[in-house]
Design a protein around this motif. Sequence first.
Motif, mmCIF file in Angstrom:
data_model
loop_
_atom_site.group_PDB
_atom_site.id
_atom_site.type_symbol
_atom_site.label_atom_id
_atom_site.label_comp_id
_atom_site.label_asym_id
_atom_site.label_seq_id
_atom_site.Cartn_x
_atom_site.Cartn_y
_atom_site.Cartn_z
ATOM 1 N N TYR A 32 -0.789 49.000 67.819
ATOM 2 C CA TYR A 32 -0.817 47.768 67.007
ATOM 3 C C TYR A 32 -0.242 48.031 65.621
ATOM 4 O O TYR A 32 0.512 47.235 65.080
ATOM 5 C CB TYR A 32 -2.256 47.207 66.996
ATOM 6 N N ASP A 71 -11.175 45.520 75.265
ATOM 7 C CA ASP A 71 -10.214 45.889 76.300
ATOM 8 C C ASP A 71 -10.613 47.203 76.967
ATOM 9 O O ASP A 71 -10.633 47.320 78.185
ATOM 10 C CB ASP A 71 -8.823 46.016 75.666
ATOM 11 N N ASP A 73 -8.541 42.394 71.548
ATOM 12 C CA ASP A 73 -7.795 42.913 72.693
ATOM 13 C C ASP A 73 -8.607 42.803 73.985
ATOM 14 O O ASP A 73 -9.764 43.191 74.027
ATOM 15 C CB ASP A 73 -7.423 44.374 72.434
ATOM 16 N N GLY A 74 -7.971 42.276 75.021
ATOM 17 C CA GLY A 74 -8.611 42.230 76.342
ATOM 18 C C GLY A 74 -9.888 41.408 76.393
ATOM 19 O O GLY A 74 -10.742 41.625 77.250
ATOM 20 N N SER A 95 -0.420 45.039 76.479
ATOM 21 C CA SER A 95 -0.800 44.757 75.099
ATOM 22 C C SER A 95 0.431 44.646 74.202
ATOM 23 O O SER A 95 0.460 43.851 73.267
ATOM 24 C CB SER A 95 -1.703 45.868 74.567
ATOM 25 N N ASP A 129 -5.060 39.083 73.336
ATOM 26 C CA ASP A 129 -3.692 39.327 73.811
ATOM 27 C C ASP A 129 -3.580 39.152 75.330
ATOM 28 O O ASP A 129 -2.497 38.929 75.857
ATOM 29 C CB ASP A 129 -3.190 40.716 73.376
ATOM 30 N N HIS A 130 -4.716 39.277 76.023
ATOM 31 C CA HIS A 130 -4.752 39.102 77.488
ATOM 32 C C HIS A 130 -6.204 39.220 77.903
ATOM 33 O O HIS A 130 -7.059 39.577 77.097
ATOM 34 C CB HIS A 130 -3.924 40.185 78.207
ATOM 35 N N HIS A 144 -5.760 44.661 83.191
ATOM 36 C CA HIS A 144 -5.329 43.376 82.629
ATOM 37 C C HIS A 144 -5.112 42.375 83.762
ATOM 38 O O HIS A 144 -4.699 42.754 84.849
ATOM 39 C CB HIS A 144 -3.997 43.520 81.886
ATOM 40 N N LYS A 196 -9.936 46.410 69.129
ATOM 41 C CA LYS A 196 -9.512 46.962 70.427
ATOM 42 C C LYS A 196 -10.613 47.018 71.493
ATOM 43 O O LYS A 196 -10.346 46.896 72.695
ATOM 44 C CB LYS A 196 -8.958 48.379 70.188
HETATM 45 ZN ZN ZN Z 1 -4.333 44.510 75.023
#
Ligand code: ZN
Length: 406
Positions: free
Chosen positions: A252, A302, A10-11, A57, A340-341, A350, A299
Amino acid sequence: MKKTILIICDGLGDRPVKELERKTPLEFAKTPNLDKLAQMGISGAMNTVDIGVRPGSDTAHLALLGYDPDVYYTGRGPFECAGVGMEMLPGDISFRANMGTVDDELNVIDRRAGRIDDTEEIIKALNHTKIDGVEFILKKAVGHRVGFIMRGKGLSSKIRDCDPHKEGVKVHLPEPLDESTEAKFTCQVLEKFLKMSFDVLKKLPMNIEREKQGKLPANYFLVRGAGITPQLKSFKDKYGLNAVCLAGGGLYKGIAKLIGMDTPEVIGATGKPDSDLTTKITKLIELYDKYDFFFVHFKGADTLGEDGDYEGKVKFIEKIDSAIEPLLKIEDALIVITADHSTPCNLKAHSADDVPVTMFASDIRDDDVEHFNEKECAKGRLGHIKGENLMPIVIDLMGLAELFGA
Ligand code: ZN
């Protein structure tokens, strides 16, 4: 058929950080295992939702798993509530909520009530409250977060966030986003609940005790992300795959539950930077024969990006790298690593920057990419793809794609 291991960090994506020799945390981190996968596999750059779009997300994960967020995204609330194991019925309006601290004028002092964790007493005091035929169902989520559902007839999700998303300003009172009777009614009932709960929480022994200890009381539900229960085709029906999600974060697990994936508890998986990443991989290996598709979520990068903690993000990326080492010994799987980003540390939010993606299988056509990072992966054979392309490529590499034509 090959099995697939999809790892979403994530992130993960970032922008150059001056203090890291103008490299991104991923470029700066020492990642021998991720690099090995990039060397043996194909890489690319990916915009998970669309070019120029800053993905949440939730929308990004839906897109990556093949569910068009423009069609299936009904607000974050339902995904968060599903993630903490709340049952949702058609017609329910689900929110995500923070336990926050407000003063008597309803100015937000702290959106996380001093990052409170023990919210059980609050939930016990107010769970199943009924107002005008609407039931309020609450459940503890990670830390200061609470799953929050309104259940009753004639409700609407067309209401503005009550959480103003910043401190030092007044909370937003529930306000309808359209002219419908349902939205107006939902706002009226929610406002009654928020007012009543503020009075109850001010007097709650736990909060009185917290104030005595110099801690902030958790006296207000900052609700946001209202959504109706989405109707999603199961992952099994869509792809014919038995899938499992190994994640700590509620969102998630929620997305996974709503598409019918199994979501076993993983010891030490907290959804926070302190999460034990190795237990997810151990669990994956333990379950390897049972499933066709493994969705692994990390995670921490992020959260650290949102905190602007570039050193922490480097360390977390190195933690991911060492955690995934056992996967390199699996010979018959397709391993996909991506994000995811991007969550650039300088931005603390983000961004629409693309993310690196690498796919490895023993028979994959490789390319010349040597390192798993934003800059290198963009030079790879996969080129520039969108999130919606990911699952079709995966399905083809698994040997399951149907012939188009004859
Ligand atoms: Zn995310």
